[in-house]
Write a protein that holds these residues in place. Sequence first.
Motif, PDB file in Angstrom:
ATOM      1  N   LEU A  23       5.954  14.091  13.443  1.00 21.85           N
ATOM      2  CA  LEU A  23       7.112  13.740  14.272  1.00 21.85           C
ATOM      3  C   LEU A  23       8.039  12.733  13.590  1.00 21.85           C
ATOM      4  N   GLY A  24       7.635  12.245  12.429  1.00 24.33           N
ATOM      5  CA  GLY A  24       8.468  11.293  11.712  1.00 24.33           C
ATOM      6  C   GLY A  24       8.433   9.891  12.267  1.00 24.33           C
ATOM      7  N   LYS A  25       7.448   9.595  13.113  1.00 26.20           N
ATOM      8  CA  LYS A  25       7.347   8.250  13.680  1.00 26.20           C
ATOM      9  C   LYS A  25       6.816   7.243  12.662  1.00 26.20           C
ATOM     10  N   ILE A  26       5.955   7.704  11.761  1.00 30.78           N
ATOM     11  CA  ILE A  26       5.406   6.871  10.700  1.00 30.78           C
ATOM     12  C   ILE A  26       5.447   7.674   9.405  1.00 30.78           C
ATOM     13  N   ASP A  27       5.304   7.002   8.268  1.00 26.10           N
ATOM     14  CA  ASP A  27       5.210   7.714   6.990  1.00 26.10           C
ATOM     15  C   ASP A  27       4.125   7.077   6.137  1.00 26.10           C
ATOM     16  N   LEU A  28       3.785   7.758   5.069  1.00 25.56           N
ATOM     17  CA  LEU A  28       2.665   7.336   4.226  1.00 25.56           C
ATOM     18  C   LEU A  28       2.970   6.039   3.492  1.00 25.56           C
ATOM     19  N   LYS A  29       4.160   5.965   2.882  1.00 23.33           N
ATOM     20  CA  LYS A  29       4.471   4.840   2.001  1.00 23.33           C
ATOM     21  C   LYS A  29       4.672   3.541   2.762  1.00 23.33           C
ATOM     22  N   HIS A  30       5.427   3.591   3.867  1.00 22.69           N
ATOM     23  CA  HIS A  30       5.816   2.358   4.543  1.00 22.69           C
ATOM     24  C   HIS A  30       4.883   1.962   5.687  1.00 22.69           C
ATOM     25  N   ASP A  31       4.059   2.879   6.161  1.00 25.88           N
ATOM     26  CA  ASP A  31       3.211   2.580   7.320  1.00 25.88           C
ATOM     27  C   ASP A  31       1.720   2.726   7.003  1.00 25.88           C
ATOM     28  N   ILE A  32       1.296   3.934   6.606  1.00 20.81           N
ATOM     29  CA  ILE A  32      -0.130   4.188   6.428  1.00 20.81           C
ATOM     30  C   ILE A  32      -0.707   3.363   5.287  1.00 20.81           C
ATOM     31  N   LYS A  33      -0.077   3.404   4.124  1.00 26.54           N
ATOM     32  CA  LYS A  33      -0.635   2.682   2.975  1.00 26.54           C
ATOM     33  C   LYS A  33      -0.737   1.175   3.202  1.00 26.54           C
TER      34      LYS A  33
END
Length: 470
Positions: free
Chosen positions: A418-428
């Motif tokens: 849904l584009g609420k979070i992303d890998l680089k800026h949120d998950i990592k």
Amino acid sequence: MSTEVDNLLTTPPTTVSYSHRLKSHEEGESAVERLAAKIEHRRGNRLGMTYDARLQLETMCHEIALRNNCDNPKDVRKEDLLLLRKLFDSQVIGQQQRNPLLRWRETWLGIKTTEKYLLEAVDRALHHVEETQDCLHFTEWIALYSKEVHKWPWMRNESANAFLVVVAFFILTPILFCQVMRDRNICGDPSSGISWLNGCYMASVTLSTVGYGDVTVGKDNVYIGTAYMIVSVCVSITAFSAAAGDAFSPLRHFYKTYLRFDEEDVAEGAPLSKKLWRIRLFRCGEIFAHFVLLNMVGVIASRFFHGNWSSIEEGSQWTWGESIYWSIQSTTTIGYGDIIMSPNMKLFQIFYLCLGTWFVGDTLGKLQTLKTDMESLCRQFAWEKREVSKEMIQSDQGRTEDPKLDQYEFVVASLLNLGKIDLKHDIKPIMEKYRSLAKSSGTQGYIDLDSNRWISTGIKVQADKVIGPS
């Protein structure tokens, strides 16, 4: 990527319990929903504290922890909190006895002393300690359970803050040009008694970036004029940001009630093209309606001041076309200044040009979010069309050794889709924080509450992928 997220919330593979998996709707809330509700409740009930109060509380707790030689220099015991509460309570009572107006100021104006904020914070911290039955980790508690607020309640809202800045700009402009500089080009003859009106008019045409050219600082004061323009740009940006951030629409209630016109009124089964057309039409319709209404006000006012029935100089009457022309160049903040305006319009223009500034900011805000909202709608539409399939399980699954898709994996994958979070800026960053808390050395595992340490499952992890047993 999802492997580490799943390991954060599940038990080790040797003692796997599948009680966290969703089996049926009759079981009530899932663990994810309970976790989200708990975090949202905590965020929504954060205690408002001023910067000085937060800093003073953290400093005092740090000194107490060092003096008591706690195992963790960021821990404060319940006994210490009780002493702090007694101290702040006595300070608050003493202040109210010395100054009876403090209680009235707090009740009616919402202005509290630093000691009052500290007393409320310690009361909340004591309640937290009683619930957790543990010492207070004060740095974490202050960060998660409190929020910084301005000392003055009317400065806590962006629009109110911008309004006060604009009002101060309108007050200081006549003082600068009419009282200090005594600029006749702007303020006219001081004996006329309307110099303050001319000064406010100067502020309005500058702040709105219209600049008709009928009032100027002049070549003799270019340095003052340069500084004044820079200040006006800063004030304009503040006003624009507040208007764009509020997304305020005085006609929104009218749209919903009478026209039944809202981007949320589209049926769930409607095609994506219809939903996109609807939201585009709604936003553009709002902008157009505001534009027409604002210009109608300008045209009617200009006809009052410059119409054929007006008692002004011969030859300065405006036609309907000239009224529309002047109104549009004012609301769009273009301001050619190619038609002569009556001095009697200045009081009206002070407020009208401010409305034009709000309109431009509101329009920029709507146009800025339109593209983002449409992209979000496309992702939402695609996500809603998903059905249970092998492809869905494989694409959303984080653990290759387990063929099941649990609720945690599904939530994280849905937020990514849904584009609420992303890998680089949120998950990592989140996983890096988890690894630092767990002090992991490259293996899967979990943080154990009883031992308060990292428990390894013996499976090595490299580059977010499981590569085999250690």
